[in-house]
Design a protein around this motif. Structure first.
Motif, PDB file in Angstrom:
ATOM      1  N   LEU A   1      -3.527   7.664   7.810  1.00  0.00           N
ATOM      2  CA  LEU A   1      -4.747   7.515   7.199  1.00  0.00           C
ATOM      3  C   LEU A   1      -4.828   7.083   5.745  1.00  0.00           C
ATOM      4  O   LEU A   1      -5.564   6.384   5.265  1.00  0.00           O
ATOM      5  CB  LEU A   1      -5.431   9.050   7.277  1.00  0.00           C
ATOM      6  CG  LEU A   1      -6.585   9.255   6.821  1.00  0.00           C
ATOM      7  CD1 LEU A   1      -7.676   8.279   7.412  1.00  0.00           C
ATOM      8  CD2 LEU A   1      -7.247  10.834   6.817  1.00  0.00           C
ATOM      9  N   THR A   2      -3.859   7.879   5.022  1.00  0.00           N
ATOM     10  CA  THR A   2      -3.615   7.250   3.397  1.00  0.00           C
ATOM     11  C   THR A   2      -3.365   5.930   3.148  1.00  0.00           C
ATOM     12  O   THR A   2      -3.993   5.303   2.490  1.00  0.00           O
ATOM     13  CB  THR A   2      -2.781   8.455   2.790  1.00  0.00           C
ATOM     14  OG1 THR A   2      -1.500   7.935   3.480  1.00  0.00           O
ATOM     15  CG2 THR A   2      -2.956   9.783   2.741  1.00  0.00           C
ATOM     16  N   ASP A  59      -7.489  -0.543   1.947  1.00  0.00           N
ATOM     17  CA  ASP A  59      -8.864  -1.143   1.556  1.00  0.00           C
ATOM     18  C   ASP A  59      -9.208  -0.895  -0.016  1.00  0.00           C
ATOM     19  O   ASP A  59      -9.645  -2.077  -0.419  1.00  0.00           O
ATOM     20  CB  ASP A  59      -9.934   0.015   2.155  1.00  0.00           C
ATOM     21  CG  ASP A  59      -9.957  -0.073   3.735  1.00  0.00           C
ATOM     22  OD1 ASP A  59      -9.804  -1.236   4.232  1.00  0.00           O
ATOM     23  OD2 ASP A  59     -10.473   0.804   4.465  1.00  0.00           O
ATOM     24  N   ARG A  60      -8.608   0.084  -0.579  1.00  0.00           N
ATOM     25  CA  ARG A  60      -8.604   0.216  -1.928  1.00  0.00           C
ATOM     26  C   ARG A  60      -8.078  -1.200  -2.886  1.00  0.00           C
ATOM     27  O   ARG A  60      -8.560  -1.696  -3.667  1.00  0.00           O
ATOM     28  CB  ARG A  60      -8.121   1.177  -2.539  1.00  0.00           C
ATOM     29  CG  ARG A  60      -8.409   1.651  -3.996  1.00  0.00           C
ATOM     30  CD  ARG A  60      -7.617   2.922  -4.541  1.00  0.00           C
ATOM     31  NE  ARG A  60      -6.186   2.603  -4.758  1.00  0.00           N
ATOM     32  CZ  ARG A  60      -5.623   1.981  -5.779  1.00  0.00           C
ATOM     33  NH1 ARG A  60      -6.433   1.508  -6.869  1.00  0.00           N
ATOM     34  NH2 ARG A  60      -4.346   1.939  -5.899  1.00  0.00           N
ATOM     35  N   ALA A  72       0.826  -1.165   0.061  1.00  0.00           N
ATOM     36  CA  ALA A  72      -0.001   0.020   0.144  1.00  0.00           C
ATOM     37  C   ALA A  72       0.962   1.175   0.069  1.00  0.00           C
ATOM     38  O   ALA A  72       0.658   2.217  -0.765  1.00  0.00           O
ATOM     39  CB  ALA A  72      -0.812   0.069   1.434  1.00  0.00           C
ATOM     40  N   HIS A  91      -7.631  -4.130  -1.140  1.00  0.00           N
ATOM     41  CA  HIS A  91      -8.148  -5.338  -0.568  1.00  0.00           C
ATOM     42  C   HIS A  91      -6.958  -5.994  -0.006  1.00  0.00           C
ATOM     43  O   HIS A  91      -6.822  -7.151   0.007  1.00  0.00           O
ATOM     44  CB  HIS A  91      -8.976  -6.279  -1.364  1.00  0.00           C
ATOM     45  CG  HIS A  91      -9.954  -5.628  -2.486  1.00  0.00           C
ATOM     46  ND1 HIS A  91     -10.980  -5.221  -2.065  1.00  0.00           N
ATOM     47  CD2 HIS A  91      -9.908  -5.379  -3.832  1.00  0.00           C
ATOM     48  CE1 HIS A  91     -11.981  -4.890  -2.988  1.00  0.00           C
ATOM     49  NE2 HIS A  91     -10.955  -4.622  -3.994  1.00  0.00           N
ATOM     50  N   THR A  97      -6.491  -5.144   3.527  1.00  0.00           N
ATOM     51  CA  THR A  97      -6.515  -4.981   5.162  1.00  0.00           C
ATOM     52  C   THR A  97      -6.624  -6.273   5.971  1.00  0.00           C
ATOM     53  O   THR A  97      -6.027  -6.403   6.712  1.00  0.00           O
ATOM     54  CB  THR A  97      -8.015  -4.227   5.261  1.00  0.00           C
ATOM     55  OG1 THR A  97      -7.993  -2.886   4.431  1.00  0.00           O
ATOM     56  CG2 THR A  97      -8.063  -3.918   6.787  1.00  0.00           C
ATOM     57  N   LYS A 147      -6.575  -2.826  10.607  1.00  0.00           N
ATOM     58  CA  LYS A 147      -6.390  -1.448  10.278  1.00  0.00           C
ATOM     59  C   LYS A 147      -5.193  -1.130  11.722  1.00  0.00           C
ATOM     60  O   LYS A 147      -4.733  -0.333  11.734  1.00  0.00           O
ATOM     61  CB  LYS A 147      -7.257  -0.557  10.142  1.00  0.00           C
ATOM     62  CG  LYS A 147      -7.975  -0.613   8.799  1.00  0.00           C
ATOM     63  CD  LYS A 147      -8.854   0.518   8.358  1.00  0.00           C
ATOM     64  CE  LYS A 147      -9.596   0.432   7.109  1.00  0.00           C
ATOM     65  NZ  LYS A 147     -10.438   1.455   6.989  1.00  0.00           N
ATOM     66  N   SER A 198      -4.278   3.426   5.483  1.00  0.00           N
ATOM     67  CA  SER A 198      -5.231   2.593   5.742  1.00  0.00           C
ATOM     68  C   SER A 198      -6.328   2.472   4.569  1.00  0.00           C
ATOM     69  O   SER A 198      -7.033   1.609   4.303  1.00  0.00           O
ATOM     70  CB  SER A 198      -5.896   3.348   7.058  1.00  0.00           C
ATOM     71  OG  SER A 198      -7.380   2.603   7.416  1.00  0.00           O
ATOM     72  N   GLU A 199      -6.603   3.767   3.874  1.00  0.00           N
ATOM     73  CA  GLU A 199      -7.465   3.751   2.603  1.00  0.00           C
ATOM     74  C   GLU A 199      -6.938   3.030   1.549  1.00  0.00           C
ATOM     75  O   GLU A 199      -7.810   2.427   0.850  1.00  0.00           O
ATOM     76  CB  GLU A 199      -7.814   5.317   2.443  1.00  0.00           C
ATOM     77  CG  GLU A 199      -8.417   6.058   3.590  1.00  0.00           C
ATOM     78  CD  GLU A 199      -8.608   7.400   3.068  1.00  0.00           C
ATOM     79  OE1 GLU A 199      -7.846   8.065   2.291  1.00  0.00           O
ATOM     80  OE2 GLU A 199      -9.533   8.253   3.811  1.00  0.00           O
ATOM     81  N   GLU A 200      -5.628   3.169   1.398  1.00  0.00           N
ATOM     82  CA  GLU A 200      -4.944   2.278   0.314  1.00  0.00           C
ATOM     83  C   GLU A 200      -5.127   0.855   0.638  1.00  0.00           C
ATOM     84  O   GLU A 200      -5.339   0.029  -0.494  1.00  0.00           O
ATOM     85  CB  GLU A 200      -3.591   2.785   0.031  1.00  0.00           C
ATOM     86  CG  GLU A 200      -3.025   2.411  -1.287  1.00  0.00           C
ATOM     87  CD  GLU A 200      -3.629   2.694  -2.482  1.00  0.00           C
ATOM     88  OE1 GLU A 200      -3.125   2.221  -3.576  1.00  0.00           O
ATOM     89  OE2 GLU A 200      -4.309   3.696  -2.516  1.00  0.00           O
ATOM     90  N   GLU A 257       1.161  10.445  -3.782  1.00  0.00           N
ATOM     91  CA  GLU A 257       0.532  11.040  -2.669  1.00  0.00           C
ATOM     92  C   GLU A 257       1.471  11.057  -1.286  1.00  0.00           C
ATOM     93  O   GLU A 257       2.206  10.299  -1.126  1.00  0.00           O
ATOM     94  CB  GLU A 257      -0.630  10.101  -2.869  1.00  0.00           C
ATOM     95  CG  GLU A 257      -1.449  10.269  -4.107  1.00  0.00           C
ATOM     96  CD  GLU A 257      -2.538   9.337  -4.035  1.00  0.00           C
ATOM     97  OE1 GLU A 257      -3.181   8.827  -2.934  1.00  0.00           O
ATOM     98  OE2 GLU A 257      -3.304   9.099  -5.065  1.00  0.00           O
TER      99      GLU A 257
END
Length: 437
Positions: free
Chosen positions: A61-62, A68-69, A47, A71, A73, A79, A64-66, A56
């Motif tokens: 936070l970024t 998820d994007r 990630a 898959h 996690t 997280k 964690s979102e990456e 980026e």
């Protein structure tokens, strides 16, 4: 059962450092997810690398979102793993040390994996032991290539090196910057044979390809102290040694072959033999070889003391790496040409390969060959960094003691082209720059 080398602490330390301080990312720029041993760490690092690739921001936070994007996690263990990694890393001061530990242990694990694959090769009991050795060597070299991480250099470093190089060139003006050929006019154009370059020396039969190649090997080894490998697919070791003795002593090769040498000539031969004995020229006269065979042998010689120049005589006598029923000679020659260029690049050593020219040049006015006359394949011209065409001008008498030979630098990827006048001394099979009239 022993566990393979790893340091999950260093992996956690590097990831935690990057989450705390983006500047720590520079120390992990050449670390791939596969370099990490723990699956959860690999997932988080994937990630992070994706975010870096897109330019980026990297923070908890970024990332964690990456995750998820992508898959990742679940693979990372949730997280909460990010908070755990940050808590385990009080600061980013040791990021560089963490990265070095990760690279070292990753290399050791790859080495163990390669050893396992090498064992499998041996257990398969292959009928061709040489091919098995080559596959084994390839496994080790693959590990070595991955271990040699490239890095960026700033303009201050690059400019400093360029200025130092320019100063050296100015103070050694006229000298070859690579391995010298022994022909001043040629070195003036090429700067000598350069690392990783593939040079093609092409001519029709009996014009002097092998003689020139041996002159080059002789000059590099005796005058410059270089280590030279000569793969001779056409002539035997005995024939090559006789030529080297004639060239180094200046005694007529035909008299050496007959044993018709006495007195001063014998003394000259003895002195030449003494110089040749200490010359680091290594000759392999196996009659059949593929680029894989050559690369394997060159690797061993390079590992055992280094190697400065490889000479192959000649390309059309080589076998392709893979032989198929449907392949034609053009396809096979393309495979050989690519293999020679790959060898030059892998070992970072200049390769001089001899090649035949087609008959087309013989019917042309003046007899001058062109790049299109390279026999069997245009891939030779495409793969080569430097193409030299050697020819005897039409109308010149054969068999004279000194022949005027033309040498054309027909392709030069990194410099000028041009045409040179040479003199070939038949008695000693040596080339020199022609003396202007």
């Amino acid at each position: 059962m022993r566990n393979p080398p790893k340091s999950t602490e260093a992996e956690a330390g590097l990831i935690g450092s990057c989450l705390i301080d983006e500047n720590a990312l520079s120390f992990g720029s050449d670390i791939s997810p596969d370099d990490l041993s723990k699956p959860s760490h690999r997932a988080v690092w994937k990630a992070i690398k994706e975010l870096v690739a897109r330019g980026e921001v990297v923070d908890i936070l970024t990332v964690s979102e990456e995750m998820d994007r992508l898959h990742l996690t679940e693979e990372a263990g949730g997280k909460t793993v990010l908070n755990d990694l940050m808590r385990a890393t009080p600061n980013s001061a040791n990021a560089e040390q963490y990265s070095e530990i990760i690279k070292r242990t990753a290399t050791l694990r790859r080495l163990l994996d390669a050893a396992t694959r090498i064992s499998e090769i041996a257990y398969q009991n292959p009928s061709d032991a040489d091919e098995a050795l080559n596959r084994a060597e390839s496994e080790i070299y693959a590990v070595a290539r991955q271990a040699r991480r490239s890095s960026f250099a700033g303009m201050d470093t690059l400019i400093g090196e360029a200025v130092s190089r320019l100063d050296w060139i100015r103070s050694h003006r006229g000298e070859a910057r690579g391995v010298g050929s022994g022909i001043a006019s040629l070195d003036h154009i090429t700067g000598g044979w350069q690392p990783s370059d593939l040079t093609i020396l092409a001519a029709r039969p009996s014009v002097g390809k092998t003689a020139m190649a041996l002159n080059i090997a002789q000059h590099a080894a005796i005058k410059e102290g270089k280590r030279v490998a000569v793969f001779s697919l056409e002539m035997s070791k005995d024939q090559l040694i006789t030529r080297l003795m004639a060239g180094e002593s200046g005694v007529d090769i035909f008299r050496i072959r007959r044993g018709d040498v006495e007195g001063f000539d014998l003394a000259r031969i003895a002195a030449a033999v003494h110089r040749l004995e200490s010359a680091r020229i290594y000759i392999d006269d196996s009659p059949v070889a593929s680029p894989v065979d050559l690369r394997s042998k060159a690797r061993r010689l390079s590992a055992d003391g280094g190697l400065d120049l490889i000479i192959v005589d000649y390309l059309q006598l080589m076998m392709p790496t893979r032989q198929t029923k449907d392949a034609n000679r053009v396809v096979e020659t393309s495979d050989i040409s690519r293999g020679l260029k790959a060898m030059a690049r892998e070992l970072n050593i200049p390769v001089l390969a001899l090649s035949q020219l087609s008959r087309a040049s013989e019917n042309r006015e003046g007899g001058q060959p062109r790049l299109a006359d390279l026999r069997d394949s245009g891939a030779i011209e495409q793969d080569a960094d430097l193409v030299l065409l050697l020819w005897r001008p039409n109308g010149q008498e054969h068999g004279t003691s000194e022949e005027q030979i033309k040498l054309s630098v027909a392709k030069h990827r990194n410099g000028p082209t041009g045409e040179l006048d040479l003199t070939f001394v038949k008695a000693t099979t040596t080339f020199r720059d022609a003396i202007p009239n």
